[in-house]
Design a protein around this motif. Structure first.
Motif, PDB file in Angstrom:
ATOM      1  N   ASP A 133      -2.770  -5.088  -6.552  1.00  0.00           N
ATOM      2  CA  ASP A 133      -2.300  -3.716  -6.398  1.00  0.00           C
ATOM      3  C   ASP A 133      -3.443  -2.716  -6.344  1.00  0.00           C
ATOM      4  O   ASP A 133      -3.403  -1.775  -5.555  1.00  0.00           O
ATOM      5  CB  ASP A 133      -1.357  -3.347  -7.544  1.00  0.00           C
ATOM      6  CG  ASP A 133      -0.019  -4.069  -7.449  1.00  0.00           C
ATOM      7  OD1 ASP A 133       0.345  -4.498  -6.326  1.00  0.00           O
ATOM      8  OD2 ASP A 133       0.656  -4.197  -8.485  1.00  0.00           O
ATOM      9  N   LYS A 137      -4.008  -0.149  -3.295  1.00  0.00           N
ATOM     10  CA  LYS A 137      -4.026   1.303  -3.505  1.00  0.00           C
ATOM     11  C   LYS A 137      -5.328   1.907  -3.002  1.00  0.00           C
ATOM     12  O   LYS A 137      -5.332   2.952  -2.343  1.00  0.00           O
ATOM     13  CB  LYS A 137      -3.809   1.638  -4.978  1.00  0.00           C
ATOM     14  CG  LYS A 137      -2.397   1.434  -5.449  1.00  0.00           C
ATOM     15  CD  LYS A 137      -2.253   1.732  -6.925  1.00  0.00           C
ATOM     16  CE  LYS A 137      -0.851   1.424  -7.405  1.00  0.00           C
ATOM     17  NZ  LYS A 137      -0.706   1.637  -8.852  1.00  0.00           N
ATOM     18  N   LYS A 141      -5.626   4.522   0.145  1.00  0.00           N
ATOM     19  CA  LYS A 141      -6.279   5.824  -0.057  1.00  0.00           C
ATOM     20  C   LYS A 141      -7.412   6.006   0.948  1.00  0.00           C
ATOM     21  O   LYS A 141      -7.539   7.050   1.583  1.00  0.00           O
ATOM     22  CB  LYS A 141      -6.812   5.923  -1.488  1.00  0.00           C
ATOM     23  CG  LYS A 141      -7.482   7.238  -1.799  1.00  0.00           C
ATOM     24  CD  LYS A 141      -7.987   7.271  -3.226  1.00  0.00           C
ATOM     25  CE  LYS A 141      -8.730   8.558  -3.494  1.00  0.00           C
ATOM     26  NZ  LYS A 141      -9.289   8.582  -4.852  1.00  0.00           N
TER      27      LYS A 141
END
Length: 167
Positions: A133, A137, A141
């Protein structure tokens, strides 16, 4: 499994079928490349409709683009890590020299060296962790930031061209 046993198998799972066909295609390849025409012919022989082939090609292209973006992201993360490592070496080298010159031994600079080093170690771990994860992420981003940068660059380029054209 002997040859006589393999001739008695009447059905294959999808994964097994793909593996067998991949091996056959690799053996058939002329120099390792196929033309678009050959791809269409192979698909027709396998009973794959042109629409399904086109969708599969589009999906493959998207996967290739995604893989390329992930490689760019991983290269970006490694370059960021190298910059941090360079700062760590320069600053801590300077602090160790000051500590040794002022106190004659390594004392207070050792704490900075260790704590900063622990943080750098965690950053290194995260940089080379390519799943999970946290990685997803960070990638999302970075990807959004890349898209935003491209958009703003495009807007500024068009604005600049418009100003030159009117000026």
């Amino acid at each position: 499994m002997s040859v006589s046993e393999s001739t008695t198998i009447q059905s294959y799972h999808q994964e097994e079928l793909q593996q067998i066909l991949n091996l056959a295609i690799v053996r058939q390849a002329n120099g390792g490349e196929f033309s678009r025409t050959q791809l269409v012919e192979i698909a027709a022989e396998l009973g794959i409709s042109p629409a399904n082939l086109q969708l599969a090609e589009q999906e493959w292209r998207l996967q290739q683009q995604q893989q390329h973006k992930r490689q760019e992201f991983e290269q970006y993360r490694r370059s960021q890590l190298k910059q941090r490592l360079g700062k760590y070496i320069i600053v801590n080298g300077f602090l160790v020299v000051i500590n040794l010159l002022s106190a004659g031994q390594l004392s207070w600079a050792l704490y900075i060296l260790l704590f900063w080093g622990a943080g750098l170690g965690l950053k290194t771990w995260n940089t080379y962790q390519l799943q999970g994860d946290a990685y997803e992420k960070a990638f999302q981003k970075w990807y959004r930031q890349q898209q935003f940068n491209q958009l703003t660059q495009s807007i500024f380029t068009r604005l600049n061209n418009w100003i030159k054209a009117t000026g």
